[in-house]
Design an enzyme around this catalytic site. Structure first.
Site, PDB file in Angstrom:
ATOM      1  N   LYS A 126       0.830  -1.202   0.000  1.00 41.48           N
ATOM      2  CA  LYS A 126       0.000   0.000   0.000  1.00 41.48           C
ATOM      3  C   LYS A 126       0.865   1.252   0.000  1.00 41.48           C
ATOM      4  CE  LYS A 126      -0.196   0.197   5.048  1.00 41.48           C
ATOM      5  NZ  LYS A 126      -1.044   0.216   6.260  1.00 41.48           N
ATOM      6  N   ARG A 154      -9.932   0.288  15.660  1.00 45.90           N
ATOM      7  CA  ARG A 154      -9.793   0.996  14.388  1.00 45.90           C
ATOM      8  C   ARG A 154     -10.724   0.301  13.404  1.00 45.90           C
ATOM      9  NH1 ARG A 154      -3.931   1.485  11.539  1.00 45.90           N
ATOM     10  NH2 ARG A 154      -4.601  -0.558  10.794  1.00 45.90           N
ATOM     11  N   HIS A 170      -5.934  -7.064  13.404  1.00 50.32           N
ATOM     12  CA  HIS A 170      -4.658  -6.334  13.383  1.00 50.32           C
ATOM     13  C   HIS A 170      -4.236  -6.020  14.815  1.00 50.32           C
ATOM     14  CE1 HIS A 170      -1.516  -4.249  11.292  1.00 50.32           C
ATOM     15  NE2 HIS A 170      -1.816  -3.065  11.801  1.00 50.32           N
ATOM     16  N   ARG A 230       1.355 -10.905   7.559  1.00 56.46           N
ATOM     17  CA  ARG A 230       1.349  -9.725   6.696  1.00 56.46           C
ATOM     18  C   ARG A 230       2.616  -8.908   6.981  1.00 56.46           C
ATOM     19  NH1 ARG A 230      -3.563  -9.569   9.344  1.00 56.46           N
ATOM     20  NH2 ARG A 230      -2.899  -7.659  10.412  1.00 56.46           N
ATOM     21  N   TYR A 290      14.787  30.413   7.172  1.00 57.76           N
ATOM     22  CA  TYR A 290      13.645  31.175   7.682  1.00 57.76           C
ATOM     23  C   TYR A 290      13.679  31.317   9.204  1.00 57.76           C
ATOM     24  CZ  TYR A 290      11.179  30.959   3.179  1.00 57.76           C
ATOM     25  OH  TYR A 290      10.807  31.098   1.868  1.00 57.76           O
ATOM     26  N   CYS A 314      12.932  24.079   4.416  1.00 54.48           N
ATOM     27  CA  CYS A 314      11.978  24.879   3.647  1.00 54.48           C
ATOM     28  C   CYS A 314      11.190  23.978   2.692  1.00 54.48           C
ATOM     29  CB  CYS A 314      12.721  25.951   2.866  1.00 54.48           C
ATOM     30  SG  CYS A 314      13.844  26.944   3.878  1.00 54.48           S
ATOM     31  N   MET A 315      10.310  24.570   1.917  1.00 52.98           N
ATOM     32  CA  MET A 315       9.471  23.778   1.030  1.00 52.98           C
ATOM     33  C   MET A 315      10.297  23.014  -0.011  1.00 52.98           C
ATOM     34  SD  MET A 315       6.230  24.893  -1.350  1.00 52.98           S
ATOM     35  CE  MET A 315       5.201  25.328   0.041  1.00 52.98           C
ATOM     36  N   ASP A 316      11.348  23.649  -0.539  1.00 52.64           N
ATOM     37  CA  ASP A 316      12.106  23.067  -1.642  1.00 52.64           C
ATOM     38  C   ASP A 316      13.564  22.790  -1.310  1.00 52.64           C
ATOM     39  OD1 ASP A 316       9.826  23.834  -3.398  1.00 52.64           O
ATOM     40  OD2 ASP A 316      10.599  25.842  -3.016  1.00 52.64           O
TER      41      ASP A 316
END
Length: 391
Positions: A50, A148, A180, A236, A282, A329-331
């Site tokens: 998954k 769950r 599970h 599993r 930042y 940072c983002m990038d």
């Protein structure tokens, strides 16, 4: 490999490399640890692929797992199951996370084993089977204490009797019963025995109503390795397939003989010298306490790098560990590296055999688990697979 953007022929700024040979090794090693080396072992293995194979590539890992002898694959969503079928996988495949209103007909037609958590979901499976014109392969999931997914205990009898009726009517074939574990990575936790006992009650209940599931399964990776009584007919295997211990505080991946399959690397964009007192990234949460050299690495939280790694994590650069300084940072992120030059290779994490950090180390630095570290690596990196084995 992932398809590059049109017109790009230069080497990637950042990449994920997945060693499928390591995946095959891990599946075989886990089979030995769980079921032994005697030929003809009755125990079966499901490899969970998954979330795009925990970030490693679902189709590629699925193929490697089959080559290593996995009888089953496991996915969460219907879309994942149908993607595997479209990619040519025809083996046993279990899907377990469908929302109310799911059309099960395509899954039934694709010979996917589907899961019912409730009588209402069972009825949707029956409708899908009738629409598909063939019986559905059905597994029942019981909630034995995780609170769950799965039927709560008070609903077990209704779900089992409903499934028996649907099977008698020719709408389903009940192929499995499962649950599970909540605390398998903590061997002494009392929930483990409680769930083992509850699942035994569930097995007895479904047999009392006349069902004989092909497989009963409870154990995830930690359950399979640490709780022999949880193994039943099938285990599993998830995170362990990708080279990580499911219980690192109990036993390490290397002690289990597992090999991490993912390496994340990038190239330095620019390196520069800072003066004492210069703020970094930042918010200036980090400062140069003296003259220092830093390197800009073109990976950030949009690429799956946790922001919690800010001023905590390390990378391998120039044969030495280099600390992340300032905010991720983002990038991009910044590391301190005295000898860094533009174009130098940076390894964020890998198998650890060359001194690079592992995903387990990153998890500890970020206050999370290695599952999250590898699964989130699905941003803008160029992804390649090595160790392909021809069919």
């Amino acid at each position: 490999m992932d398809v590059p953007a049109p017109g790009l022929t230069t080497s990637p700024r950042a990449e994920i490399e997945v060693d499928l040979g390591a995946v095959r090794h891990n599946v075989r090693r886990l089979r030995e640890l769980v079921w032994g080396t005697e030929p003809g072992s009755a125990g079966q293995v499901m490899v969970v692929v998954k979330a795009d194979g925990y970030g490693h590539g679902m189709r590629q890992v699925a193929r490697a797992a089959r080559q290593a002898g996995a009888q089953w694959l496991g996915v969460a969503t219907p879309e994942e199951a149908l993607e595997l079928r479209a990619a040519g996988d025809g083996g046993r495949l279990l899907c377990w996370l469908a929302a109310p209103g799911q059309d099960f007909a395509p899954l039934v037609s694709a010979d996917v084993d589907v899961t019912a958590y409730s009588v209402a979901q069972l009825e949707e499976v029956v409708r899908g089977a009738r629409e598909a014109g063939r019986p559905a392969r059905l597994q029942l999931k019981l909630d034995t204490g995780l609170s769950r997914g799965g039927a709560p205990r008070e609903d077990w009898l209704a779900l089992a009797t409903g499934a028996k009726h649907a099977q008698d009517e020719g709408d389903v074939v009940v192929t499995g019963l499962w649950s599970h574990l909540a605390c398998a990575d903590e061997p002494a936790h009392p929930a483990n025995q409680s769930q083992l006992d509850a699942f035994a009650d569930g097995v007895a209940l479904v047999r009392d109503v006349g069902l004989e599931p092909e497989v009963c399964h409870l154990a995830n990776s930690a359950g399979a390795l640490l709780h022999p009584a949880a193994r039943h007919d099938l285990v599993r295997l998830g995170i362990a397939v990708y080279g990580f211990s499911p219980a690192p505080d109990v036993v390490s991946g290397s002690e289990l003989g597992l090999v991490p399959a993912m390496t994340v690397r990038a190239r330095v964009v620019i390196a520069k010298d800072l003066h004492a007192g210069d703020g970094i990234s930042y918010g200036h949460t980090a400062h140069a306490t003296e003259g220092m050299r830093v390197a800009l690495v073109p990976l950030g939280y949009a690429d799956g790098i946790p922001r919690h790694a800010s001023s905590r994590a390390e990378v391998l650069l120039g044969g030495a560990r280099a600390p992340v300084v300032g905010r991720v940072c983002m990038d991009q992120l910044v590391v301190a590296a005295p000898e860094a030059q533009a174009g130098d290779e940076v390894v964020l994490f890998g198998a650890g055999v060359h001194g690079e950090p592992t995903a387990t180390e990153w998890a500890r630095w970020c206050g999370t688990i290695d599952y999250e570290i590898v699964a989130r690596m699905r941003g803008r990196q160029h992804r390649t697979w090595t160790g392909e084995e021809q069919e």
